[in-house]
Scaffold this active site. Structure first.
Site, PDB file in Angstrom:
ATOM      1  CE  LYS A 112       3.088  -5.105  -5.235  1.00  0.00           C
ATOM      2  NZ  LYS A 112       2.379  -6.233  -5.453  1.00  0.00           N
ATOM      3  CE  LYS A 192      -6.831  -3.739  -5.039  1.00  0.00           C
ATOM      4  NZ  LYS A 192      -5.821  -4.025  -6.207  1.00  0.00           N
ATOM      5  CE  LYS A 195      -4.085  -8.757   8.698  1.00  0.00           C
ATOM      6  NZ  LYS A 195      -3.774  -9.987   8.675  1.00  0.00           N
TER       7      LYS A 195
END
Ligand code: TRP
Ligand code: SF4
Length: 326
Positions: A112, A192, A195
């Site tokens: 992240k 993966k 959205k």
């Protein structure tokens, strides 16, 4: 009474079939055998960039989606993390028994941080401690998660063990229940499903939209022409979707047809579309029905937060007493 189970999911809004197969379908299956707590983790969501004006809609969409996929709010407790303030309180307490070094080794923190180099904040670093608090508050024995979360559950075990060692033995060490479904890849066959990458199929996409999305989906690259044979085991359409939505008979037809080049990819996708649409139709209908009644989901989430708080406040009391904070 059945063992307790806890799991959390970020409020990403509309649920896609990756979330569904990887997590929520599993929750719906597990709730019969466990006293289950399912949490929409909005405090985890704020550790990476987000849009405040969209947050409430995303939380609601996620909640409605979870129920549409079969989580029964009468059987399980479904709630929003920030509605139960014990989560952040226990997180602070548990951070006092978490070694700095344990957190520096977290893969998700590194990932992240790489994705958002402009916003590497302390909450992102402390994220797994909040996750530990989520689980510990309900004394959950089982935590259904995908493989990417194993490290966080191991950390939760370490933190809880250290807490129990330093103070009184009041918290339960949880175990991961690894979700069987493999990573569901997106329509691009490369990443993966997500959205934001625009490679997803939503659980509420209409039948037509599903087909429009499947049509250009990545297949076995060996099938340049219809006459070129392919290998289903090298095709994401087969591996990620057919395997989860088609019956044995269809799977047999596809394997045979693909390897002998007697079926084209478009016909193969039509077969997939049929199974997928049949599976998702009841979910979509339930979603659209629930979404019409604004109060329904608010009431469920209020009720869930009350039930969760009853358990969470008792655990926090025990924790505070064992540390001399009460
Ligand atoms: N970190 C988890 C994820 O990214 C979500 C989560 C938060 C969670 N708290 C949890 C999962 C507690 C299991 C238990 O998927
Ligand atoms: Fe994939 Fe089906 Fe095409 Fe074979 S026929 S490559 S399984 S989409």
């Amino acid at each position: 009474m059945n063992d307790r189970l806890f799991s959390g999911i970020r409020p990403t809004g509309e649920i896609h079939i990756g979330n569904y197969l990887g997590a929520i379908k599993n929750w719906a299956d597990l709730q019969a055998n466990y006293e289950s707590f399912f949490c929409i983790v909005d405090y985890h969501a704020i550790t990476t960039p987000f849009i405040p004006a969209e947050m409430q809609a995303k939380i609601r969409e996620m909640a409605i989606g979870i129920i549409s996929c079969g989580v029964d709010p009468e059987k399980s407790t479904l709630f929003i993390q920030s509605h139960v303030s014990e989560h952040t309180e226990l997180s602070w307490i548990l951070s006092s028994v978490t070694n700095f070094n344990w957190l520096t080794g977290m893969i998700q923190f590194k990932e992240k941080s790489d994705q958002h180099p402009e916003n590497i904040n302390a909450s992102l670093f402390a994220y797994p401690v909040l996750q530990t608090a989520d689980i510990a508050l309900y004394n959950a024995k089982k935590v259904p998660v995908g493989e990417d979360q194993i490290q966080h559950i191991e950390l939760a075990r370490d933190v809880i063990r250290k807490f129990n060692f330093n103070y009184t033995n009041v918290l339960i060490e949880p175990e991961a229940l690894i979700t069987k479904a493999k990573r569901i890849m997106g329509l691009d066959g490369i990443n993966k499903m997500s959205k934001t990458l625009n490679n997803d199929i939503s659980i509420i996409d209409s039948s037509d939209v599903i087909f429009q999305k499947l049509r250009p989906a990545m297949t076995d690259p060996a099938r340049v022409r219809k006459t070129d044979p392919g290998d289903p085991e090298k095709c994401n359409v087969y591996l990620s979707y057919h395997k989860n939505f088609s019956n044995e008979e269809t799977l047999g037809i596809v394997r045979e047809g693909c390897t002998t080049a007697s079926i084209g990819c478009i016909d193969c996708k039509k077969l997939l579309h049929k199974g997928m649409n049949e599976h998702l139709e009841p979910i979509r209908e339930k979603y659209n029905k629930i979404a019409l009644d604004k109060n329904y989901i608010t009431d469920i989430l209020d009720y869930g937060a009350k039930k969760a708080k009853t358990v969470a406040s008792k655990t926090l009391e025990d924790v505070k007493k064992s540390m001399g904070l009460k």
